[in-house]
Scaffold this motif. Sequence first.
Motif, PDB file in Angstrom:
ATOM      1  N   THR A   3      14.483 -85.094 -16.405  1.00 57.05           N
ATOM      2  CA  THR A   3      14.070 -86.275 -16.454  1.00 57.05           C
ATOM      3  C   THR A   3      13.798 -86.722 -15.112  1.00 57.05           C
ATOM      4  OG1 THR A   3      15.323 -86.513 -18.320  1.00 57.05           O
ATOM      5  CG2 THR A   3      14.149 -88.399 -17.733  1.00 57.05           C
ATOM      6  N   ARG A   6      11.358 -85.303 -13.058  1.00 53.09           N
ATOM      7  CA  ARG A   6       9.931 -85.563 -13.476  1.00 53.09           C
ATOM      8  C   ARG A   6       9.537 -87.152 -12.982  1.00 53.09           C
ATOM      9  NH1 ARG A   6       7.322 -83.003 -17.441  1.00 53.09           N
ATOM     10  NH2 ARG A   6       8.293 -81.130 -18.411  1.00 53.09           N
ATOM     11  N   LEU A   7      10.773 -88.148 -13.181  1.00 53.19           N
ATOM     12  CA  LEU A   7      10.170 -89.264 -12.695  1.00 53.19           C
ATOM     13  C   LEU A   7       9.994 -89.382 -11.094  1.00 53.19           C
ATOM     14  CD1 LEU A   7      12.814 -91.714 -14.353  1.00 53.19           C
ATOM     15  CD2 LEU A   7      10.241 -92.061 -14.148  1.00 53.19           C
ATOM     16  N   ALA A  10       6.718 -88.229 -10.558  1.00 53.94           N
ATOM     17  CA  ALA A  10       5.687 -89.305 -11.278  1.00 53.94           C
ATOM     18  C   ALA A  10       5.634 -90.356  -9.999  1.00 53.94           C
ATOM     19  CB  ALA A  10       6.081 -90.026 -12.197  1.00 53.94           C
ATOM     20  N   ASN A  11       6.703 -90.646  -9.442  1.00 52.06           N
ATOM     21  CA  ASN A  11       6.690 -91.770  -8.210  1.00 52.06           C
ATOM     22  C   ASN A  11       5.978 -90.979  -6.998  1.00 52.06           C
ATOM     23  OD1 ASN A  11       8.078 -93.781  -9.111  1.00 52.06           O
ATOM     24  ND2 ASN A  11       9.849 -92.757  -9.164  1.00 52.06           N
ATOM     25  N   ARG A  13       3.463 -88.862  -7.304  1.00 54.70           N
ATOM     26  CA  ARG A  13       2.160 -88.739  -7.484  1.00 54.70           C
ATOM     27  C   ARG A  13       1.329 -90.288  -7.108  1.00 54.70           C
ATOM     28  NH1 ARG A  13       2.737 -85.012 -12.711  1.00 54.70           N
ATOM     29  NH2 ARG A  13       1.961 -83.000 -11.720  1.00 54.70           N
ATOM     30  N   SER A  14       2.343 -91.230  -7.685  1.00 54.88           N
ATOM     31  CA  SER A  14       1.753 -92.774  -7.610  1.00 54.88           C
ATOM     32  C   SER A  14       1.552 -92.870  -6.125  1.00 54.88           C
ATOM     33  CB  SER A  14       2.813 -93.493  -8.166  1.00 54.88           C
ATOM     34  OG  SER A  14       2.733 -93.387  -9.623  1.00 54.88           O
ATOM     35  N   ILE A 202       9.705 -98.874 -19.971  1.00 56.04           N
ATOM     36  CA  ILE A 202      10.743 -97.843 -19.947  1.00 56.04           C
ATOM     37  C   ILE A 202      12.111 -97.998 -20.332  1.00 56.04           C
ATOM     38  CG2 ILE A 202      11.873 -96.082 -18.143  1.00 56.04           C
ATOM     39  CD1 ILE A 202       9.404 -96.196 -16.608  1.00 56.04           C
ATOM     40  N   LEU A 207      15.784 -93.694 -21.639  1.00 50.06           N
ATOM     41  CA  LEU A 207      16.031 -93.108 -20.652  1.00 50.06           C
ATOM     42  C   LEU A 207      17.314 -94.086 -19.615  1.00 50.06           C
ATOM     43  CD1 LEU A 207      15.017 -91.535 -18.001  1.00 50.06           C
ATOM     44  CD2 LEU A 207      13.909 -93.659 -17.270  1.00 50.06           C
ATOM     45  N   LEU A 212      16.043 -94.314 -13.385  1.00 45.57           N
ATOM     46  CA  LEU A 212      14.704 -94.855 -13.039  1.00 45.57           C
ATOM     47  C   LEU A 212      15.042 -95.405 -11.443  1.00 45.57           C
ATOM     48  CD1 LEU A 212      12.043 -95.916 -13.949  1.00 45.57           C
ATOM     49  CD2 LEU A 212      13.323 -97.892 -14.443  1.00 45.57           C
TER      50      LEU A 212
ATOM     51  N   ARG B  95      -1.714 -94.871 -11.892  1.00 42.41           N
ATOM     52  CA  ARG B  95      -2.139 -93.737 -11.310  1.00 42.41           C
ATOM     53  C   ARG B  95      -2.055 -92.389 -11.776  1.00 42.41           C
ATOM     54  NH1 ARG B  95      -1.836 -97.607  -7.333  1.00 42.41           N
ATOM     55  NH2 ARG B  95      -3.847 -98.101  -6.135  1.00 42.41           N
ATOM     56  N   LEU B  96      -1.158 -92.357 -12.806  1.00 45.52           N
ATOM     57  CA  LEU B  96      -0.923 -91.186 -13.412  1.00 45.52           C
ATOM     58  C   LEU B  96      -1.849 -91.082 -14.564  1.00 45.52           C
ATOM     59  CD1 LEU B  96       2.988 -91.298 -13.780  1.00 45.52           C
ATOM     60  CD2 LEU B  96       1.413 -90.337 -12.130  1.00 45.52           C
ATOM     61  N   LEU B 104       5.739 -87.285 -18.891  1.00 46.30           N
ATOM     62  CA  LEU B 104       6.917 -87.854 -18.636  1.00 46.30           C
ATOM     63  C   LEU B 104       7.810 -88.786 -19.650  1.00 46.30           C
ATOM     64  CD1 LEU B 104       7.901 -89.118 -16.102  1.00 46.30           C
ATOM     65  CD2 LEU B 104       6.596 -90.974 -16.115  1.00 46.30           C
ATOM     66  N   PHE B 105       7.095 -89.450 -20.550  1.00 44.16           N
ATOM     67  CA  PHE B 105       7.669 -90.055 -21.512  1.00 44.16           C
ATOM     68  C   PHE B 105       8.434 -89.176 -22.467  1.00 44.16           C
ATOM     69  CE2 PHE B 105       7.179 -94.997 -21.580  1.00 44.16           C
ATOM     70  CZ  PHE B 105       6.576 -94.823 -20.333  1.00 44.16           C
ATOM     71  N   SER B 107       9.625 -86.351 -21.644  1.00 47.97           N
ATOM     72  CA  SER B 107      11.080 -86.043 -21.061  1.00 47.97           C
ATOM     73  C   SER B 107      12.248 -86.937 -21.112  1.00 47.97           C
ATOM     74  CB  SER B 107      10.753 -85.779 -19.514  1.00 47.97           C
ATOM     75  OG  SER B 107      10.711 -87.005 -18.655  1.00 47.97           O
ATOM     76  N   PHE B 108      11.797 -88.328 -21.579  1.00 46.04           N
ATOM     77  CA  PHE B 108      12.847 -89.306 -21.923  1.00 46.04           C
ATOM     78  C   PHE B 108      13.660 -89.017 -23.199  1.00 46.04           C
ATOM     79  CE2 PHE B 108      10.127 -92.623 -19.278  1.00 46.04           C
ATOM     80  CZ  PHE B 108      10.161 -91.814 -18.338  1.00 46.04           C
TER      81      PHE B 108
END
Lengths: 360, 309
Positions: A3, A6-7, A10-11, A13-14, A202, A207, A212, B95-96, B104-105, B107-108
């Motif tokens: 997790t 992946r987060l 994601a960050n 990528r953003s 979130i 999570l 986070l 931006r995703l 992503l979600f 995976s939570f």
Amino acid sequence: MNTLMRLTVANIRSLVRDRAALFWTFFFPVMFVFLFGWIFGGSGDSKVAIGFVDQDNTPISIGLQQSFSQVKLLTVHTGSLDDEKAAMQHGDISAIVVVPQGTGAAVAAKSVTSIQLYTDPSSSQVSQVVTQIADQIANGFNLQLAGGSAVVGIQPMTLQSTNISNVAYLVPSILAMALMQLGVFAAIPLVQQREKGILKRIGATPLARWKLVGSNVLMRLMVAIVDAVVILGIGLVFFNVQIVGSLLLAGGLVLLGAGAFLAIGFALASFLKTEEQATGVVQVVQMPMMFLSGIFFSFDFLPGFLQTVARFMPLTYLGDALRQVMVNGTQVAPLGVDVAVLTGWLVVCLGIAARSFRWE
Amino acid sequence: MTQNGEPVIGVAGLCKCYGDVKAVDGVSFTVGRGEVFGMLGPNGAGKTTTIEILEGLREPDSGSVTVLGMDVTKHAASIKQRIGVQLQSVSLYPRLTVTELLDLFGSFYDHHLPTKQLIDAVDLGERAKARSMNLSGGQQQRLSIALALVNDPELIFLDEPTTGLDPQARRSLWDLVKGLQAQGKSIMMTTHYMEEAAELCDRVAIMDHGHILEMGTVPELIGRRFKERAVFFDTTPKLSAAELGKLDGVTHASQEDGQTVLYSRDVAGTIGTLLAMADSLSVEPKNLGIRQATLEDVFLDLTGRALRD
């Protein structure tokens, strides 16, 4: 862990897909390195002043002095070792050649001896040139006097000069600036994510919150390392600025610095409500630091009261620490104090953020 | 696991204050398994606060709240594994892409559905690679629902799922919710659209100023208050509510938003005397019509004001 990664992805990528953020984190510091590198680094083929200390006073030492004087690139001053060292520390000369007593006698006896060459490794371009010249001269002597066998050698010595080259000063400074911006600017996406309800959304999943936060920190630290590699790489490739200190220590300082400024970013995000507010306040925080913390010009040039102001700015200490470790720069404070101040900012701001950060 | 007969949500005496404001003031209700339960009320009624307490996002001040048989204040983490949440007006990492967000979600959670299946379920196949910032309002809302379904939840919370959508997007979202209901999911939703509540909800609670004013199925709520049908026309100054209330068969009259509504047990008699009265005053009631009472009428009757501001 899955997790968290992946987060983090994601960050990343953003960040990578956000052109404005990308500009501030990568291109802005890179632009500065080139800009100031060209402004200050353009003293290409002017003469290099060196000191010559003749402690031997034999035909051999006089011959050596003449050989150095004949090199067009060099201007040779003579004097005692103490005087020449003082001159080098003051920045008047860039290197010192010392011919110790007994050199002439040793050459006559064809026994091995050496002359000393003091250079400042942080101004690597100059020291390389001088070392090459000294090597050639010594080789010439060996050919002439000893038929090629190495009688006269060069003993390299280092002496820290106060007047490190402007570019060498700038590269670690700009890295410090980039780390500062990386950390402080972290406040903006955090406030944005809270304002848009992303943090709250979130929060409605199982999570854990530390993941986070952790993913954000991880992403920024990764970017810090990339920033460091890019900036130092440009310094090395384009302006020949070499790291003289320990890479490990430098890496540790990069992470500590990034961590301290990230903590400041998180603390700021605790008190800011809207994205507009965040963008404004972040500029108010980072601009004075950028100009007062000895990044673009030495701390000593500031008038007294501004020096006092700058002594409260964490960037002053990060810049100082990086310059000390990377290019033997002059000290604003001892390295231990730099590290202590940065650690202090890290701990205090993290405490503030932990107490005051709101998820919605 | 929750037994079949046991409610998926049980709320008793719930209170929540923000400073001096009592956002939720003594609310009690239950939601049964497989039921679609709607909370209806204007902005600021306390709907969102109530639903966010159920989702484990806010702490209640007092009262007992159980979700899937567990106390929300003690078992928030296990509850969150088994519920799906769609929050009011949330935009996601802009931006995703749709696929990235669902991955992503997913995976939570301990267990999650395949992303492809979720994308198909909300009909976003053509936009799977689009960044969420580039989706239309309706598509964002579908994505938001797909994210609420990511862990295949037993209970789904939808907070004003169709606010701000055009009628077509709203219709297609309604179909989506009906599909979920058909799968046996329990759903609790808030809305301030009467037609939406009437269309989707098995039972409705009408909420205002932190209180539940009335609760039941839509026909129950209407039938309980209105044995009459409504006669309506554009308000004219000469026909006052007080005078109209005296017409044949009229139980009461109201005037709101330029429209006069007479609730009548004897529609033919009411219209006859209304037209006679209008004739004697030389006015003509415009846009005259008759309809069944609706939830809107119930709300108007309960609170004295229309639901939509």
